[in-house]
Design an enzyme around this catalytic site. Structure first.
Site, PDB file in Angstrom:
ATOM      1  CB  CYS A 121      -0.960   0.016   1.188  1.00  0.00           C
ATOM      2  SG  CYS A 121      -0.174   0.197   2.810  1.00  0.00           S
ATOM      3  CB  CYS A 171      -2.742   1.700   6.298  1.00  0.00           C
ATOM      4  SG  CYS A 171      -1.920   2.401   4.903  1.00  0.00           S
ATOM      5  CG  HIS A 199      -3.895  10.914  11.869  1.00  0.00           C
ATOM      6  ND1 HIS A 199      -5.087  10.270  11.602  1.00  0.00           N
ATOM      7  CD2 HIS A 199      -3.140  10.787  10.757  1.00  0.00           C
ATOM      8  CE1 HIS A 199      -5.044   9.790  10.365  1.00  0.00           C
ATOM      9  NE2 HIS A 199      -3.873  10.085   9.828  1.00  0.00           N
ATOM     10  CG  HIS A 241      -7.117   5.941   7.757  1.00  0.00           C
ATOM     11  ND1 HIS A 241      -6.197   6.862   7.306  1.00  0.00           N
ATOM     12  CD2 HIS A 241      -8.228   6.625   8.091  1.00  0.00           C
ATOM     13  CE1 HIS A 241      -6.748   8.066   7.368  1.00  0.00           C
ATOM     14  NE2 HIS A 241      -7.974   7.948   7.832  1.00  0.00           N
ATOM     15  NE  ARG A 285      -4.469  -2.558   3.601  1.00  0.00           N
ATOM     16  CZ  ARG A 285      -4.784  -1.357   3.076  1.00  0.00           C
ATOM     17  NH1 ARG A 285      -3.919  -0.368   3.086  1.00  0.00           N
ATOM     18  NH2 ARG A 285      -5.966  -1.168   2.530  1.00  0.00           N
ATOM     19  CG  ASP A 307      -7.361  -4.407   2.859  1.00  0.00           C
ATOM     20  OD1 ASP A 307      -6.724  -4.170   3.904  1.00  0.00           O
ATOM     21  OD2 ASP A 307      -7.327  -3.659   1.863  1.00  0.00           O
TER      22      ASP A 307
END
Length: 159
Positions: A69, A124, A107, A110, A122, A114
């Site tokens: 990704c 990410c 933060h 996300h 996941r 999947d």
């Protein structure tokens, strides 16, 4: 047994001095670094990934994998109580689940459904939101080599 993460408040002016502009934008303004640019995307050394703001341990290299990704991906967190999940509708066509540090509310990135078995998650995560401590650094600290924690954050009383 409930595992509560102690909340801390962060001084935004101190953070602006301590973090790079990208680290500040990602952790405090929910920005996202460009894919395939982060220093931890293709990083596979053994160790722990911590929140860059408050130094809380969040992810282990044991759960890191190459998702393709463009950001560091993990299939689990060290402890579910160390993160909070929030609905992110900043892109109306694509509702996502935001990941934040439960301790300082930074933060991180996300989480998606999947990922690989067994969690199918996941996480990410932006490289700009985390810092890596190698297994050697962790062992040195555990054996009296001094603390590796430096938060520049102030504890907030639990409510």
């Amino acid at each position: 047994m409930e595992n509560k993460t102690e909340k801390v408040s962060v001084n935004k002016e101190e953070l602006k001095k301590r973090l790079t502009p990208l680290q500040y934008q990602v952790t405090q303004e929910a920005a996202t670094e460009r894919p395939f640019t982060g220093c931890y995307n293709k990083h596979y050394e053994k160790g722990i990934y911590r929140c860059i703001v408050c130094q809380q341990d969040l992810f282990s290299s044991d759960t890191k994998y190459d998702s393709g990704c463009g950001w560091p991906a993990f299939n689990d967190v060290l402890d579910k109580g160390k993160i909070t999940l929030h609905r992110d509708a900043s892109i109306p066509e694509r509702i996502r689940t935001e990941v934040r540090c439960a301790r300082c509310n930074a933060h991180m990135g996300h989480v998606f459904e999947d990922g690989p078995k067994p969690t199918r998650k996941r996480y990410c995560i932006n490289s700009a939101a985390i810092v890596f401590l190698s297994a050697d650094e962790l062992n040195s600290s555990a054996n009296g080599g001094g603390s590796t924690e430096n938060t520049n954050a102030t504890p907030v009383a639990q409510q």
